[in-house]
Design a protein around this motif. Structure first.
Motif, short mmCIF file in Angstrom:
data_model
loop_
_atom_site.label_atom_id
_atom_site.label_comp_id
_atom_site.label_asym_id
_atom_site.label_seq_id
_atom_site.Cartn_x
_atom_site.Cartn_y
_atom_site.Cartn_z
N ALA A 19 -9.15 2.41 7.46
CA ALA A 19 -8.43 2.62 6.20
C ALA A 19 -8.18 1.30 5.48
O ALA A 19 -8.29 1.22 4.24
N ALA A 20 -7.85 0.26 6.28
CA ALA A 20 -7.57 -1.04 5.66
C ALA A 20 -8.80 -1.60 4.97
O ALA A 20 -8.71 -2.23 3.90
N GLY A 21 -9.97 -1.37 5.58
CA GLY A 21 -11.19 -1.85 4.94
C GLY A 21 -11.41 -1.21 3.58
O GLY A 21 -11.80 -1.87 2.61
N VAL A 22 -11.16 0.10 3.50
CA VAL A 22 -11.31 0.81 2.23
C VAL A 22 -10.29 0.29 1.22
O VAL A 22 -10.61 0.04 0.05
N VAL A 23 -9.02 0.13 1.71
CA VAL A 23 -7.97 -0.35 0.80
C VAL A 23 -8.31 -1.74 0.28
O VAL A 23 -8.17 -2.02 -0.93
N ALA A 24 -8.74 -2.63 1.18
CA ALA A 24 -9.05 -3.99 0.76
C ALA A 24 -10.14 -4.00 -0.31
O ALA A 24 -10.07 -4.75 -1.29
N HIS A 25 -11.15 -3.14 -0.11
CA HIS A 25 -12.26 -3.12 -1.06
C HIS A 25 -11.84 -2.49 -2.40
O HIS A 25 -12.19 -3.00 -3.49
N GLU A 26 -11.08 -1.38 -2.31
CA GLU A 26 -10.74 -0.62 -3.51
C GLU A 26 -9.56 -1.20 -4.27
O GLU A 26 -9.39 -0.92 -5.46
N VAL A 27 -8.69 -1.99 -3.58
CA VAL A 27 -7.47 -2.47 -4.23
C VAL A 27 -7.59 -3.92 -4.66
O VAL A 27 -7.08 -4.30 -5.73
N ARG A 28 -8.25 -4.74 -3.89
CA ARG A 28 -8.27 -6.17 -4.20
C ARG A 28 -8.96 -6.47 -5.52
O ARG A 28 -8.50 -7.33 -6.28
N ASN A 29 -10.06 -5.80 -5.81
CA ASN A 29 -10.75 -6.06 -7.08
C ASN A 29 -9.87 -5.71 -8.28
O ASN A 29 -9.73 -6.52 -9.22
N PRO A 30 -9.25 -4.50 -8.31
CA PRO A 30 -8.33 -4.22 -9.42
C PRO A 30 -7.16 -5.20 -9.50
O PRO A 30 -6.72 -5.58 -10.59
N LEU A 31 -6.66 -5.63 -8.32
CA LEU A 31 -5.55 -6.59 -8.33
C LEU A 31 -5.98 -7.91 -8.95
O LEU A 31 -5.21 -8.52 -9.72
N GLY A 32 -7.20 -8.34 -8.64
CA GLY A 32 -7.69 -9.57 -9.24
C GLY A 32 -7.77 -9.45 -10.75
O GLY A 32 -7.40 -10.40 -11.48
N ALA A 33 -8.25 -8.29 -11.24
CA ALA A 33 -8.32 -8.09 -12.68
C ALA A 33 -6.94 -8.08 -13.32
O ALA A 33 -6.73 -8.65 -14.40
N ILE A 34 -5.98 -7.45 -12.65
CA ILE A 34 -4.61 -7.39 -13.18
C ILE A 34 -4.01 -8.78 -13.28
O ILE A 34 -3.40 -9.15 -14.30
N LEU A 35 -4.19 -9.59 -12.23
CA LEU A 35 -3.61 -10.93 -12.23
C LEU A 35 -4.29 -11.81 -13.30
O LEU A 35 -3.64 -12.65 -13.92
N ASN A 36 -5.60 -11.62 -13.51
CA ASN A 36 -6.28 -12.36 -14.59
C ASN A 36 -5.71 -11.97 -15.95
O ASN A 36 -5.49 -12.82 -16.83
N ALA A 37 -5.48 -10.67 -16.12
CA ALA A 37 -4.91 -10.19 -17.38
C ALA A 37 -3.51 -10.75 -17.60
O ALA A 37 -3.11 -11.11 -18.72
N VAL A 38 -2.74 -10.83 -16.52
CA VAL A 38 -1.39 -11.40 -16.61
C VAL A 38 -1.46 -12.85 -17.06
O VAL A 38 -0.67 -13.31 -17.90
#
Length: 540
Positions: A324-343
């Protein structure tokens, strides 16, 4: 006597007065009977049964002779004892009971004489020791077994001690003696009795008892003194401690067939029959000690089985969690990176007002928090491959405090780090252990109230180094303390339930241990132990 059947050879050493009769002939008498009547064995053997009855039982010879003649004719043996007054050779009298038993051959009879008062004392002694044996079987440690045993014997009016065999020496176990006797013995040795170690060669009578696996009854305890070689004045001290008419018993205690020690009993009221009862009691003491060891072994094995089951469940849980963690890391980290760039872009916008700046700050804070959760989740499930090198655990603790930010009230906390001067360095992965120590300290900070104190102690312990972290928070909930190390087990509403799970994985990877408990006056205590040099670095 040498022409008589060897079937009665054991009767010669029996401490109870005994004779073997065939018609009017006295076939055998033992030393105990000769001592009781005050005449040599040869004198008793030279006389007929009737002559001995007339001489030693003059007042009741008719009754005793008639009963013996009936028994010799093959009539049924009498039920119960026959009481009579014995006249000794010196003119004194003793009241005894006589019992018959069939001999080795049909025409032979074994006669046993028992002191009337002694028989009643043996009955009381037996009842007391049976009750003690029942209690001993419920004891769950060796000390309780031995304390119960010596208490039971002492309450019957005897001095008693357990001499424990440890290698080639004897040590004093539980004992009950007159206070004067203990003080005299400690003065002789120059130290408390519990610290005295006596070489086996200095107590040869104990070694003989254990070698023969049979008790030794001493009619005269002062005669035993010549065997004692513990100190130059040992014989004199022994004679001062025991009255002239004192008798004694040394009975072997065997545990699982191996010598454990000696049950040593002394007292003027000790009879041969009582000594036989105490010898059987010593066997029961050994059985109770075996029972304790079996329970301890079963408890250890049960604990090991439970540990293996817990590890199996934990591994299965981590496998599922890892997927589950592997899926979360893949599916969540990319959106998080985009959000932090937008911030970051939004922060450079000049037209954002106070409300917009607050919203952007909140967005950044929550995104960073979510990224920390993902990182912790990956730390819980990813394989750990420690790369050991020398390090100081106290330095990791101070570094963790330097990195600590915590909640707004964290600066009001008080910290103390007590590192023992002789604390050695250990071999470990600095990055992983820093991660574990940081999580452990952060957990204490987050659990502590404003103005509370977090105490940390680093010290050598059991061939390794121990870190103890104590806080003044709510403590461990009313559950198994080991559950706090399971992933997602929460003790606070705002917690993640991952930090302590990471601590446990890192510690186990270094072949250490960590445990949690509640402090008596409130708060939690975490104790982490690491070996100086792990035998192997396991993959957790």
């Amino acid at each position: 006597m040498t022409a008589v059947s060897t079937d009665y050879r054991l009767l010669e050493t029996l401490p109870i007065p005994t004779a073997v009769l065939r018609g009017e002939q006295v076939l055998r008498v033992n030393a105990a009977l000769a001592s009781l009547l005050g005449v040599p064995c040869a004198e008793l053997l030279a006389a007929t049964v009737s002559e001995n009855i007339r001489r030693f039982v003059p007042e009741e010879r008719d009754r005793v002779s008639a009963m013996y003649e009936a028994v010799a004719r093959g009539e049924p043996l009498p039920d119960g004892p026959l009481w009579m007054r014995i006249h000794r050779a010196d003119g004194t009298q003793r009241t005894l009971s006589m019992r018959y038993a069939p001999g080795a051959h049909p025409e032979e009879r074994v006669v046993v004489l028992m002191d009337a008062d002694a028989e009643d004392s043996v009955r009381r002694l037996t009842e007391a020791l049976v009750a003690a044996a029942s209690t001993m079987l419920r004891c769950r440690d060796e000390r309780s077994v031995l304390e119960t045993a010596v208490d039971a014997v002492f309450r019957q009016g005897f001095a008693v001690s357990v001499m424990h065999l440890d290698g080639d020496t004897f040590g004093h176990g539980p004992m009950r003696q007159h206070p004067f006797s203990e003080a005299e013995a400690e003065q002789m040795y120059g130290m408390p009795l519990r610290d005295v170690r006596i070489p086996g060669a200095a107590m040869p009578h104990f070694l003989e008892v254990l070698e023969r696996r049979k008790a030794a009854f001493h009619h005269d305890m002062l005669g035993v003194a010549r065997y004692i070689q513990t100190t130059p004045d040992a014989v004199g001290t022994f004679r001062r401690l025991h009255p002239p008419d004192s008798r004694g018993l040394d009975a072997p205690i065997l545990v699982e067939g191996h010598p454990y020690g000696v049950l040593s009993v002394q007292g003027p009221a000790l009879t041969p029959a009582g000594a036989s009862t105490l010898e059987l009691f010593a066997q029961l003491v050994g059985g109770a000690l075996e029972n304790v060891r079996h329970h301890e072994t079963s408890a250890v094995r049960l604990e090991e089985v439970s540990r293996l089951q817990d590890e199996l469940v934990a591994r299965e849980r981590l496998e599922v969690l890892g997927e589950a963690a592997g899926v979360v890391a893949h599916e969540v980290r990319n959106p998080l990176g985009a959000i932090l760039n937008a911030v970051a872009v939004l922060r450079r916008e000049a037209h954002l007002g106070p409300t917009g700046q607050a919203a952007v700050g909140m967005l950044e804070e929550e995104a960073i928090r979510l990224e920390d959760i993902v990182r912790d989740l990956l730390d819980v499930v990813r394989p750990l491959e420690p790369r050991p090198r020398p390090l100081q655990l106290g330095e990791l603790v101070r570094r963790a405090l330097g990195q600590m930010h915590g909640p707004p009230d964290a600066p009001t906390l008080r910290f103390s780090v007590d590192e023992a001067a002789e604390t050695p360095s250990l071999e470990g992965d600095e990055t992983l252990l820093q991660l574990a120590v940081t999580h452990l300290v952060r957990n204490a900070v987050q659990a502590s109230p404003a103005g509370g104190k977090v105490r940390m102690t680093v010290e050598p312990a059991n061939g390794g180094v121990r870190l103890v972290v104590e806080d003044e928070g709510p403590g461990i909930p009313d559950v198994d303390p080991q559950r706090v190390f399971q992933p997602f087990f929460l003790t606070r509403a705002n917690g993640r339930g991952l930090g302590l799970a990471i601590v446990r994985r890192v510690v186990l990877a270094h072949e250490g241990s960590v445990r949690a408990s509640s402090r008596p006056r409130g708060g939690a205590r975490f104790e982490l132990w690491l070996p100086l040099v792990p035998n192997r670095m396991s993959l957790a």
